[in-house]
Design an enzyme around this catalytic site. Structure first.
Site, short mmCIF file in Angstrom:
data_model
loop_
_atom_site.label_atom_id
_atom_site.label_comp_id
_atom_site.label_asym_id
_atom_site.label_seq_id
_atom_site.Cartn_x
_atom_site.Cartn_y
_atom_site.Cartn_z
N TYR A 189 36.93 39.74 45.73
CA TYR A 189 38.46 40.09 45.59
C TYR A 189 39.19 39.90 44.16
O TYR A 189 39.05 40.37 43.18
CB TYR A 189 39.12 39.84 46.08
CG TYR A 189 41.02 39.29 45.83
CD1 TYR A 189 41.67 40.71 45.49
CD2 TYR A 189 41.42 38.65 44.17
CE1 TYR A 189 43.20 40.79 44.75
CE2 TYR A 189 42.71 38.57 44.43
CZ TYR A 189 43.24 39.79 44.38
OH TYR A 189 44.48 39.66 44.10
N SER B 129 44.60 39.31 38.28
CA SER B 129 45.43 38.23 39.11
C SER B 129 44.67 36.70 37.93
O SER B 129 42.71 37.11 37.21
CB SER B 129 44.62 37.93 39.87
OG SER B 129 44.55 36.44 40.58
N1 LIG Z 1 50.71 37.72 45.72
C1 LIG Z 1 50.00 37.36 44.93
O1 LIG Z 1 49.54 35.80 44.95
C2 LIG Z 1 49.17 37.49 43.57
C3 LIG Z 1 48.22 36.86 42.82
C4 LIG Z 1 47.63 37.73 41.84
C5 LIG Z 1 47.81 39.00 41.95
N2 LIG Z 1 47.98 39.79 42.73
C6 LIG Z 1 47.67 40.85 42.60
O2 LIG Z 1 49.18 41.85 43.07
C7 LIG Z 1 49.18 42.64 43.64
C8 LIG Z 1 50.42 43.02 44.85
O3 LIG Z 1 50.40 41.77 45.36
P1 LIG Z 1 50.99 41.60 46.96
O4 LIG Z 1 51.01 40.20 47.30
O5 LIG Z 1 52.25 42.34 46.74
O6 LIG Z 1 50.19 41.78 47.66
P2 LIG Z 1 49.92 42.98 49.02
O7 LIG Z 1 48.08 43.34 49.53
O8 LIG Z 1 50.93 42.92 49.90
O9 LIG Z 1 49.91 44.41 48.57
C9 LIG Z 1 49.17 45.17 48.25
C10 LIG Z 1 50.12 46.86 48.10
O10 LIG Z 1 49.00 47.44 48.20
C11 LIG Z 1 49.45 48.58 48.46
N3 LIG Z 1 47.71 49.43 49.68
C12 LIG Z 1 46.78 48.66 49.76
N4 LIG Z 1 45.36 49.45 49.79
C13 LIG Z 1 46.27 50.63 49.17
C14 LIG Z 1 45.82 52.35 49.27
N5 LIG Z 1 44.58 52.23 49.24
N6 LIG Z 1 46.59 52.66 48.83
C15 LIG Z 1 47.84 53.03 48.04
N7 LIG Z 1 48.40 51.57 48.27
C16 LIG Z 1 47.59 50.34 49.20
C17 LIG Z 1 49.42 47.85 50.46
O11 LIG Z 1 50.39 48.68 51.09
C18 LIG Z 1 50.78 47.04 49.19
O12 LIG Z 1 51.56 48.04 48.99
C19 LIG Z 1 47.93 42.85 43.22
O13 LIG Z 1 47.16 43.92 43.25
C20 LIG Z 1 47.56 41.82 43.86
O14 LIG Z 1 45.72 41.66 43.72
C21 LIG Z 1 48.88 38.70 44.07
#
Ligand SMILES: NC(=O)c1ccc[n+]([C@@H]2O[C@H](COP(=O)([O-])OP(=O)(O)OC[C@H]3O[C@@H](n4cnc5c(N)ncnc54)[C@H](O)[C@@H]3O)[C@@H](O)[C@H]2O)c1
Length: 266
Positions: free
Chosen positions: A168, A155
């Protein structure tokens, strides 16, 4: 140019087997759909069984190839079973997108001292150990094949820091160190490992949790300060992910690519 080299298939992912952890909802769902669209065999690993099954069916109905495997990435045995299922079904593991994380489910806290110890431990088990587990589970197949692509999702917050989600942000900084280090271990086996840092992205999950007022403020800030002056969409990340999974990036490893519209330049 050598006689055996051709640029024609550098970006071709058709027939490649790619595992996407956390691939059933949020941004991961967009990666899974995109991979289905370009003809990859998509292995969706998640803990959301209804959404995962429905997405695999949707990709198949659209003419792609997909499989859902219920997987908690913090559990090594589950990750081994995931790799085995992918191998049994498709005969190879060409790529792994370590996207699963505890993000949308983590409340933003004004006071960092109120982060419960068990929440810290669980988050590290998913966001960091989960990546270690999945790499370890897929490594034997990739080593045997003599090639593999691993993309770890970090991130953009890892560099600047942020308030409210100390665990996080710490885990996402760990993803960068992990990526840099393991690339040295895996390069000789033809396996490339890179990290991608999204900026704040209005995914279906985080988009629904944060109030509209927050998104309006973010949009205004991006318009005033970012090099690309608009909000980030999940689709903005797809090209970078596909590039890092393809042969076009065969000499790129250990790198961390910020895909965030130049929002952290200031
Ligand atoms: N949305 C943002 O602004 C943003 C910014 C920077 C980084 N990210 C990163 O991008 C990725 C996706 O983000 P998002 O916004 O879709 O978040 P999100 O929390 O909706 O997605 C996380 C995904 O991981 C799955 N998950 C959670 N725990 C799990 C486990 N124990 N085993 C398997 N799967 C598991 C969830 O079911 C979901 O599909 C993440 O790594 C997040 O940290 C997101």
């Amino acid at each position: 140019m050598s006689e055996t080299f051709s640029a024609k298939t550098l970006f071709d992912l058709s027939g490649r087997t790619i595992i996407v952890t956390g691939g059933a909802v949020g941004i991961g769902k967009v990666y899974s759909r995109a991979l289905g669209e370009v003809g990859a065999n998509v292995v969706i690993a998640d803990i959301t069984d209804n959404e995962g099954g429905a997405l695999a069916a949707e990709i198949e109905e659209a003419g792609g190839s997909a499989l859902y495997v219920s997987t908690d990435v913090s559990d090594m045995a589950a990750c081994r079973a995931l790799a085995e299922k992918a191998l049994q079904t498709y005969g190879a593991i060409d790529g792994l997108v370590n996207n699963a994380a505890m993000y949308a489910v983590i409340p933003k806290r004004d006071d960092w001292t109120t982060i419960p110890e068990d929440e810290w431990d669980r988050l590290m088990a998913v966001n960091l150990k989960g990546i270690f587990n999945c790499c370890k589970a897929c490594f034997p197949a990739m080593k045997k094949q003599g090639h593999g692509k691993i993309v770890n999702i970090s991130s953009s917050t890892w560099l600047t820091g942020t308030t409210g989600r100390l665990h996080y942000t710490t885990s996402k900084a760990g993803v960068v160190g992990f990526t840099r280090s393991i690339s040295h271990d895996l390069g000789k086996d033809g396996i490339c490992v890179n990290a991608v840092c999204p900026g704040l992205t209005k995914s279906e999950t985080i988009g629904a949790i944060m109030p509209e007022e927050h998104w309006r403020r973010r949009e205004k800030k991006m318009a005033e300060t970012a090099a690309i002056p608009r909000l980030q969409k999940p689709e903005d990340l797809v090209g970078t992910i596909l590039f890092l999974l393809s042969s076009a990036s065969d000499y790129v490893t250990g790198q961390t690519i910020a895909c965030e519209g130049g929002s952290n330049h200031l």
